[in-house]
Scaffold this active site. Sequence first.
Site, mmCIF file in Angstrom:
data_model
loop_
_atom_site.group_PDB
_atom_site.id
_atom_site.type_symbol
_atom_site.label_atom_id
_atom_site.label_comp_id
_atom_site.label_asym_id
_atom_site.label_seq_id
_atom_site.Cartn_x
_atom_site.Cartn_y
_atom_site.Cartn_z
ATOM 1 N N LYS A 68 0.833 -1.204 0.000
ATOM 2 C CA LYS A 68 0.000 0.000 0.000
ATOM 3 C C LYS A 68 0.865 1.250 0.000
ATOM 4 O O LYS A 68 0.667 2.182 0.771
ATOM 5 C CB LYS A 68 -0.964 -0.030 1.187
ATOM 6 C CG LYS A 68 -1.868 -1.275 1.164
ATOM 7 C CD LYS A 68 -2.677 -1.401 2.430
ATOM 8 C CE LYS A 68 -3.573 -2.640 2.369
ATOM 9 N NZ LYS A 68 -2.788 -3.913 2.391
ATOM 10 N N ARG A 69 1.824 1.269 -0.924
ATOM 11 C CA ARG A 69 2.760 2.374 -1.006
ATOM 12 C C ARG A 69 2.116 3.587 -1.684
ATOM 13 O O ARG A 69 1.161 3.463 -2.442
ATOM 14 C CB ARG A 69 4.013 1.953 -1.782
ATOM 15 C CG ARG A 69 4.813 0.833 -1.139
ATOM 16 C CD ARG A 69 5.327 1.246 0.233
ATOM 17 N NE ARG A 69 6.380 0.362 0.710
ATOM 18 C CZ ARG A 69 6.281 -0.431 1.775
ATOM 19 N NH1 ARG A 69 5.162 -0.470 2.455
ATOM 20 N NH2 ARG A 69 7.299 -1.187 2.158
#
Length: 257
Positions: free
Chosen positions: A86-87
């Site tokens: 979930k960058r």
Amino acid sequence: MDFLEALARPPLVLGVDPRPGLHGKEPIPHLRRYSLEVLEALAPRLAAVKFQLAFFEALGPEGMALLLELASGARVMGLPVLFDGKRGDIGSTAEAYAEAYLLRFPGSALTLNPYLGLDALEPFFRAAQRSGGAVFVLAKTSNPGAGFLQDLEVGRRPLYLHLAEVLAEEGRRYLEGPWSRVGLVVGATYPEAVQRVREAAPHAPLLLPGVGAQGGKPLKGPGLLNASARALFYPRGRPDLEGALEAAEALLAALVE
């Protein structure tokens, strides 16, 4: 290997969220052995394997070394790899994340957080196209509190649907055949949201987390990737290779009923 090849495989994604407390006094060696056994046994039944980065990072340097070993092993087995981190960040930081998980692992995918805006996502889109990979942007997540922001109305529709429409348009630039390299994350715990997002983004692969332990049921349809971690990697709440095979067969059977 191109990650979009995953869409032609059985629509089941194995989530690997390692829990060292379940692996005895020497957790890393046992975890390595068990993970490789599960990957090898389930490979023909999977679209991809999803590694939850937080659990590997929590194990320190040994955990990161294990992540690289397992990701390499999955690729040797012909399994597409998805890094669930979930960058999302701006400028050179986004480019560095894209380098780390897309360009350094050609043909892999990465989950993204869209909160910083489209300009922060663009480096990931370009890297996915360049590397034969894909990205999955959070739209409607599987957790109970997802609606706090994701259901807010924007132009008389929920924010997650607005995001899906915008990314569907952006994703047209990254089409490879029928599918875009820009996918979306929609929790299997919200089947109505899955249907609405599919209508808004017909070319986007959809990653559907929450199958199994979170209460989501596997969903049928083109471009849908049903992801299960605890129910598939730790059936009955513990390492269990036979149980993992049984759980995979049961999930796949549910998809052909």
